[in-house]
Design a protein around this motif. Structure first.
Motif, PDB file in Angstrom:
ATOM      1  N   ASP A  88       0.821  -1.225   0.000  1.00  0.00           N
ATOM      2  CA  ASP A  88       0.000   0.000   0.000  1.00  0.00           C
ATOM      3  C   ASP A  88       0.851   1.270   0.000  1.00  0.00           C
ATOM      4  O   ASP A  88       0.318   2.383   0.021  1.00  0.00           O
ATOM      5  CB  ASP A  88      -0.908   0.044   1.248  1.00  0.00           C
ATOM      6  CG  ASP A  88      -1.881  -1.116   1.260  1.00  0.00           C
ATOM      7  OD1 ASP A  88      -2.172  -1.637   0.172  1.00  0.00           O
ATOM      8  OD2 ASP A  88      -2.328  -1.509   2.351  1.00  0.00           O
TER       9      ASP A  88
ATOM     10  N   VAL B 122       2.820   4.378  -1.154  1.00  0.00           N
ATOM     11  CA  VAL B 122       2.830   5.220  -2.353  1.00  0.00           C
ATOM     12  C   VAL B 122       3.925   6.275  -2.196  1.00  0.00           C
ATOM     13  O   VAL B 122       4.190   6.745  -1.094  1.00  0.00           O
ATOM     14  CB  VAL B 122       1.472   5.933  -2.577  1.00  0.00           C
ATOM     15  CG1 VAL B 122       0.465   5.010  -3.199  1.00  0.00           C
ATOM     16  CG2 VAL B 122       0.917   6.531  -1.296  1.00  0.00           C
ATOM     17  N   ARG B 123       4.548   6.577  -3.320  1.00  0.00           N
ATOM     18  CA  ARG B 123       5.630   7.572  -3.303  1.00  0.00           C
ATOM     19  C   ARG B 123       5.085   8.905  -3.805  1.00  0.00           C
ATOM     20  O   ARG B 123       4.263   8.936  -4.731  1.00  0.00           O
ATOM     21  CB  ARG B 123       6.763   7.083  -4.223  1.00  0.00           C
ATOM     22  CG  ARG B 123       8.062   7.814  -4.022  1.00  0.00           C
ATOM     23  CD  ARG B 123       9.172   7.127  -4.784  1.00  0.00           C
ATOM     24  NE  ARG B 123       9.867   6.129  -3.990  1.00  0.00           N
ATOM     25  CZ  ARG B 123      10.896   6.381  -3.168  1.00  0.00           C
ATOM     26  NH1 ARG B 123      11.353   7.611  -3.051  1.00  0.00           N
ATOM     27  NH2 ARG B 123      11.473   5.425  -2.499  1.00  0.00           N
ATOM     28  N   SER B 124       5.523   9.977  -3.179  1.00  0.00           N
ATOM     29  CA  SER B 124       5.016  11.294  -3.597  1.00  0.00           C
ATOM     30  C   SER B 124       5.464  11.605  -5.024  1.00  0.00           C
ATOM     31  O   SER B 124       6.527  11.172  -5.459  1.00  0.00           O
ATOM     32  CB  SER B 124       5.538  12.378  -2.643  1.00  0.00           C
ATOM     33  OG  SER B 124       6.946  12.418  -2.694  1.00  0.00           O
TER      34      SER B 124
ATOM     35  N   GLU C 192       8.865  10.786 -10.990  1.00  0.00           N
ATOM     36  CA  GLU C 192       8.701   9.547 -10.232  1.00  0.00           C
ATOM     37  C   GLU C 192       9.629   9.480  -9.027  1.00  0.00           C
ATOM     38  O   GLU C 192       9.585   8.529  -8.270  1.00  0.00           O
ATOM     39  CB  GLU C 192       8.982   8.340 -11.140  1.00  0.00           C
ATOM     40  CG  GLU C 192       7.944   8.191 -12.245  1.00  0.00           C
ATOM     41  CD  GLU C 192       8.389   7.218 -13.306  1.00  0.00           C
ATOM     42  OE1 GLU C 192       9.527   6.706 -13.225  1.00  0.00           O
ATOM     43  OE2 GLU C 192       7.605   6.975 -14.222  1.00  0.00           O
TER      44      GLU C 192
ATOM     45  N   LEU D  12       7.042   9.067   1.345  1.00  0.00           N
ATOM     46  CA  LEU D  12       6.172   7.897   1.201  1.00  0.00           C
ATOM     47  C   LEU D  12       4.922   8.094   2.050  1.00  0.00           C
ATOM     48  O   LEU D  12       4.934   8.799   3.064  1.00  0.00           O
ATOM     49  CB  LEU D  12       6.907   6.639   1.677  1.00  0.00           C
ATOM     50  CG  LEU D  12       8.067   6.151   0.812  1.00  0.00           C
ATOM     51  CD1 LEU D  12       8.841   5.050   1.531  1.00  0.00           C
ATOM     52  CD2 LEU D  12       7.575   5.645  -0.549  1.00  0.00           C
TER      53      LEU D  12
ATOM     54  N   GLN E 262      -1.663   4.231   0.677  1.00  0.00           N
ATOM     55  CA  GLN E 262      -2.752   4.424  -0.282  1.00  0.00           C
ATOM     56  C   GLN E 262      -4.045   4.928   0.382  1.00  0.00           C
ATOM     57  O   GLN E 262      -4.722   5.789  -0.136  1.00  0.00           O
ATOM     58  CB  GLN E 262      -2.992   3.074  -0.971  1.00  0.00           C
ATOM     59  CG  GLN E 262      -3.952   3.086  -2.120  1.00  0.00           C
ATOM     60  CD  GLN E 262      -3.355   3.752  -3.360  1.00  0.00           C
ATOM     61  OE1 GLN E 262      -2.147   3.694  -3.575  1.00  0.00           O
ATOM     62  NE2 GLN E 262      -4.190   4.412  -4.133  1.00  0.00           N
TER      63      GLN E 262
ATOM     64  N   TRP F 136       0.067  13.788  -4.090  1.00  0.00           N
ATOM     65  CA  TRP F 136      -0.428  12.457  -3.725  1.00  0.00           C
ATOM     66  C   TRP F 136      -1.704  12.183  -4.533  1.00  0.00           C
ATOM     67  O   TRP F 136      -2.816  12.412  -4.023  1.00  0.00           O
ATOM     68  CB  TRP F 136      -0.781  12.396  -2.244  1.00  0.00           C
ATOM     69  CG  TRP F 136       0.311  12.707  -1.266  1.00  0.00           C
ATOM     70  CD1 TRP F 136       0.388  13.789  -0.458  1.00  0.00           C
ATOM     71  CD2 TRP F 136       1.447  11.887  -0.936  1.00  0.00           C
ATOM     72  NE1 TRP F 136       1.493  13.716   0.341  1.00  0.00           N
ATOM     73  CE2 TRP F 136       2.171  12.551   0.068  1.00  0.00           C
ATOM     74  CE3 TRP F 136       1.915  10.654  -1.406  1.00  0.00           C
ATOM     75  CZ2 TRP F 136       3.350  12.048   0.614  1.00  0.00           C
ATOM     76  CZ3 TRP F 136       3.078  10.148  -0.865  1.00  0.00           C
ATOM     77  CH2 TRP F 136       3.783  10.824   0.136  1.00  0.00           C
TER      78      TRP F 136
ATOM     79  N   HIS G  58      -3.439   9.720  -4.990  1.00  0.00           N
ATOM     80  CA  HIS G  58      -4.429   8.835  -4.363  1.00  0.00           C
ATOM     81  C   HIS G  58      -5.382   9.591  -3.437  1.00  0.00           C
ATOM     82  O   HIS G  58      -6.377   9.039  -2.990  1.00  0.00           O
ATOM     83  CB  HIS G  58      -3.713   7.726  -3.575  1.00  0.00           C
ATOM     84  CG  HIS G  58      -2.969   8.229  -2.373  1.00  0.00           C
ATOM     85  ND1 HIS G  58      -1.739   8.841  -2.444  1.00  0.00           N
ATOM     86  CD2 HIS G  58      -3.291   8.229  -1.064  1.00  0.00           C
ATOM     87  CE1 HIS G  58      -1.340   9.184  -1.234  1.00  0.00           C
ATOM     88  NE2 HIS G  58      -2.270   8.823  -0.374  1.00  0.00           N
TER      89      HIS G  58
END
Ligand code: FAD
Length: 454
Positions: free
Chosen positions: A79, A81-83, A215, A220, A223, A336, A338
């Protein structure tokens, strides 16, 4: 149950929750006391209309490994996610201006972007260049970030770039902040290469072939928000008492605000900074509790994407001299993705601490209206779908010059109190990974102490 493993943890923020996890892993029976009606402390995730709303921290520095290791142990690594990254801006001289490419934490590391930027005058640029030849500023005695950077890079770079960027992390002012306790890496760099510009340049890895800059985010998150982490840690607690304030702690004994007492083999304090002094009644703890803490108010505002000026990037910080009540604005939906549904935008603005006292008692609606008026002085936004106001009162400990000495004195004194340990944002770092680190170390000390007593 082995009596020696009966542990009390005071405070249910990330520090206390991580301490509960490590203690449980070591075989302890864990009791937690939390004064508010919920666990999580500053971490608070709320869901609304498909948005993930982070009311406190929204992510953490990826380069500090302890929290990622904890997330992996909890089985939440899928879960992560990277900024997203992109252009960052500074609002200075009435305009959003791009941060020069290659600037790292406000330190310029590339020649041409610095030459071409309209952020500084020629005089300011030349003054910053003197960093290449100036002698070391730090000579072994703690100094403020303001003294350090102003001497190395000059006032213009400090006021237009470094101060808005770095002071936002601690919600403080550079002239109060200790370099030893907040950004010791700059001391290390200066000791090694003397010039900050050359040192930061050497440390910045070249962009890898095939990796698009967008990327390569440094932060971090999860999600479904950081609240998920708190929930994943909850099963580590055997007995959880919310709305239960601890009044005092003595060797092996916890006294609650209602006067009841309970004995434990060990007690780990993971409270907010202001609670340490009253709970322990130690002069050294009082000193830490009395240190300056700042307040802020954050306002999350959700929009249809077309209602928000389309700029590439993840947001901006605002130079103090602009006189705006906001210190920063994050375009959360870009940093972010998400956190917002498709075609929606989520902005988070930070109201500076000097405006907080006047706003505190005002309604959420009034505060949100005020924040939006300040925001519209900088960028276009239409009518929000909703807003969410969060007050962070007296929460952010300020690591003032000399902070390390206070912490050392406190820890020495605490070590004379049998079975009591302390950890958390007041001691060795305010970032979430720092808090988890300090919790892990506190549990290790407890376990080592118990091994001796066995
Ligand atoms: C607005 C904001 C944004 C931030 N953003 C980030 C970010 O993006 N990334 C990052 O890494 N860091 C961020 N930080 C910093 C980070 O969130 C905090 O340093 C960290 O969450 C502190 O955790 P803690 O458990 O030590 O303290 P807290 O979260 O404050 O928890 C302490 C707990 O102790 C309880 N307590 C206090 N007194 C008592 C008592 N007497 N008895 C029982 N319980 C008590 C409190 O109710 C509280 O729940 C942010 C901070 C703020 C305020």
């Amino acid at each position: 149950m082995n009596r020696l493993n009966n542990i009390a943890i005071i405070g249910g923020g990330i520090t206390g929750m991580a301490a509960a996890y490590y203690a449980k892993q070591a075989g302890a029976h864990v009791t937690m006391y939390e004064s508010s009606d919920r666990i999580g402390g500053k971490i608070k995730t709320v869901y609304r209309d498909g948005f993930v709303l982070e009311c406190g921290p929204d992510g953490y520095m990826a380069r500090k490994p302890t929290l990622t290791e904890l997330i992996t142990e909890l089985g939440l690594d899928d879960d992560l996610v990277r900024s997203m990254t992109g252009t960052s801006y500074i609002y200075v001289r009435n305009q959003l201006r791009q941060m020069p490419a290659g600037s790292v934490m406000g330190i310029p590391t590339k020649f041409w972007p610095m030459v071409k930027t309209d952020l500084f005058t020629w005089r300011g640029k030349l003054r910053a260049g003197m960093d290449l030849v100036l002698p070391r500023v730090y000579t072994g005695t703690d100094i403020s970030l303001d003294t350090f950077f102003r001497t190395r890079l000059g006032s213009e770079v400090v006021e237009a770039m470094i101060e808005p960027l770095l002071s936002g992390i601690y919600n403080g002012t550079l002239d109060d902040m200790s370099i030893e306790s907040t950004f010791p890496q700059f001391i290390t760099i200066e000791q090694k290469t003397r010039s900050l510009i050359l040192g930061m340049k050497a440390l910045t890895p070249p962009v890898q072939a095939g990796v698009k800059p967008r990327e390569a985010g440094k932060f971090l998150s999860l999600q479904q928000g950081l609240g998920v982490l708190i929930e994943a840690l909850r099963p580590s607690i055997d007995r959880l008492y919310t709305e239960t304030k601890v009044a005092s702690v003595r060797a092996h004994e916890v006294t609650l605000a209602d006067g009841t007492t309970e004995s434990f083999d060990s007690i780990i304090l993971a409270t907010s900074p202001n609670a340490l002094g009253p709970i322990l009644g130690l002069q050294e703890a009082e000193k830490l509790s009395e240190l300056k803490r700042t307040s802020s108010i954050t306002v999350l505002a959700a929009f249809d994407e077309k209602e928000v000026a389309a700029l590439d990037g993840t947001g901006y910080v605002i130079a103090k001299a602009e006189g705006n009540a906001l210190t920063a604005c994050s375009w959360m939906h870009k940093k972010w993705p998400h956190m917002a549904p498709k075609h929606k935008a989520l902005l988070r603005v930070y109201i500076g601490s000097e405006y907080v006292p006047d706003l505190l008692a005002k309604s959420d609606e009034t505060i949100a209206g005020f924040a939006l008026r300040e925001l519209r002085k900088i960028q276009h936004v239409g009518t929000p779908i909703f807003t969410k106001v969060e007050r962070h009162i007296d929460t952010m400990p300020q690591y003032e010059v000399g902070h390390k000495q206070y912490v050392r004195a406190f820890e020495e004194r605490l070590s004379t109190l049998d079975g009591v340990e302390a950890c958390g944002a007041i001691l060795h770092g305010v970032g979430l990974p720092d808090c988890v680190d300090s919790a892990k170390q506190a549990v290790a000390r407890v376990m080592a102490g118990q091994a001796v007593s066995v």
